[in-house]
Write an enzyme that holds these catalytic residues in place. Structure first.
Site, mmCIF file in Angstrom:
data_model
loop_
_atom_site.group_PDB
_atom_site.id
_atom_site.type_symbol
_atom_site.label_atom_id
_atom_site.label_comp_id
_atom_site.label_asym_id
_atom_site.label_seq_id
_atom_site.Cartn_x
_atom_site.Cartn_y
_atom_site.Cartn_z
ATOM 1 N N SER A 193 -24.226 24.911 -38.656
ATOM 2 C CA SER A 193 -24.661 23.639 -38.095
ATOM 3 C C SER A 193 -23.463 22.855 -37.551
ATOM 4 C CB SER A 193 -25.447 22.860 -39.145
ATOM 5 O OG SER A 193 -26.194 21.825 -38.562
ATOM 6 N N ASP A 238 -31.230 25.918 -37.663
ATOM 7 C CA ASP A 238 -30.017 25.460 -38.332
ATOM 8 C C ASP A 238 -29.480 26.504 -39.326
ATOM 9 O OD1 ASP A 238 -28.322 23.905 -40.279
ATOM 10 O OD2 ASP A 238 -28.937 22.257 -38.980
#
Length: 302
Positions: free
Chosen positions: A38, A152
């Site tokens: 991320s 993510d």
């Protein structure tokens, strides 16, 4: 000795990675490899391209108004935003478009939407890999890359020490900017200057929320006693991700621990509060200063 950095997820809190890496450099410690999930993937890409100083300058200059301009709201792609600004920032900073052109080895961690499996990306289109890794569920739309919808990386490996070892790291320092006090994942409402607050007031978002308030019982008016503070949609999404990521992080650390984990509680910074980069960067520098002795013991050359 080959040193690896595992750069954790955490949205805007991940700006702390910039300060931490620059503080390590000031100590004479240069990582050999890095892996990021991320926000850690975004910072890792800048580090691997030797563009971290430029990223710090850019991040510190961003105001709340600047960040809002970057937010491309859309409700047709599986998230509140399309997330195109991530790739634009990488381009503007001069980060190469392909992994093969980086100065240092990097693994970007993402999650396959179809299988739920962790994906390690280290070849081909770098910008697409980072864009996929920052696809926060419910906030940033999934990204189609190399035949997969990517989510993510923090969903499956929030602080990817295992990926550093795959790159040949003998010693791994993990940086977790998403730490929380024990049993306290949500404790306070967002401040008025929070990006979550600004987004909730945005014309596009308010148009979406208004019909929901009309059809969901109890949202328009309450007849029973209310708690003093009611969590918002944004907070529920954010804290839910924090709960999941912390559970996964602990499980991964127990089975495949890094040599040193540096944790930072930046709960006062919302995951979309990108305009507070300076605060997070300074906290990252302070984190390294606080653990300088441990780091030197691990890296005798410092």
């Amino acid at each position: 000795m080959r040193l690896g950095l595992a750069l954790g997820s955490g949205g805007a809190r991940g700006w702390a990675h910039v300060g931490a890496i620059l503080a390590l450099r000031d100590m004479g410690i240069t990582p050999d490899v890095a892996a990021g999930s991320s926000m850690g993937a975004l910072i890792g890409a800048a580090w691997a391209a030797d563009r971290l100083d430029q990223m710090e300058e850019w991040a510190r200059a961003q105001t709340r108004a600047d960040i809002l301009k970057h937010m491309d709201f859309s409700f047709t792609g599986g998230g509140l935003m399309r997330g195109t600004a991530v790739m634009r920032v990488l381009t503007d900073l001069g980060v190469p478009t392909r992994f093969e052109d980086l100065s240092h080895p990097l693994i970007v961690v993402a999650t396959d939407l179809t299988s739920g499996r962790e994906i390690w990306l280290q070849q081909g289109a770098l910008h697409d890999a980072v864009r996929g890794s920052v696809s926060i569920p419910g906030v940033v739309s999934p990204h189609w890359h190399d035949g997969k919808w990517l989510l993510d990386g923090g969903l499956t490996n929030p602080v990817p020490a295992s990926a550093c070892r795959a790159l040949g790291a003998d010693v791994t320092i993990a940086i977790n900017p998403n730490a929380k006090p024990e049993n306290t994942l949500w404790s306070r409402p967002p401040t008025p200057d929070s990006l979550w607050t600004q987004i909730a007031q945005h014309e596009v978002v308010s148009k979406l929320v208004a019909p929901l308030q009309a059809i969901i019982p109890g949202t328009a008016a309450a007849t029973a006693a209310k708690p003093p503070v009611t969590p918002s949609y944004a907070e529920v999404v954010s804290v839910s991700i924090d709960i999941m990521a912390e559970f996964v992080r602990k499980a991964r650390a127990a089975s495949d621990p890094p040599h040193l984990t540096l944790s930072l509680d930046l709960g006062r910074i919302g995951i979309l509060d990108m305009h507070r980069a300076g605060e997070a960067i300074d906290a990252g520098r302070a984190l390294i200063a606080d653990h300088a002795d441990d780091i030197r013991a691990l890296c005798p050359q410092a």
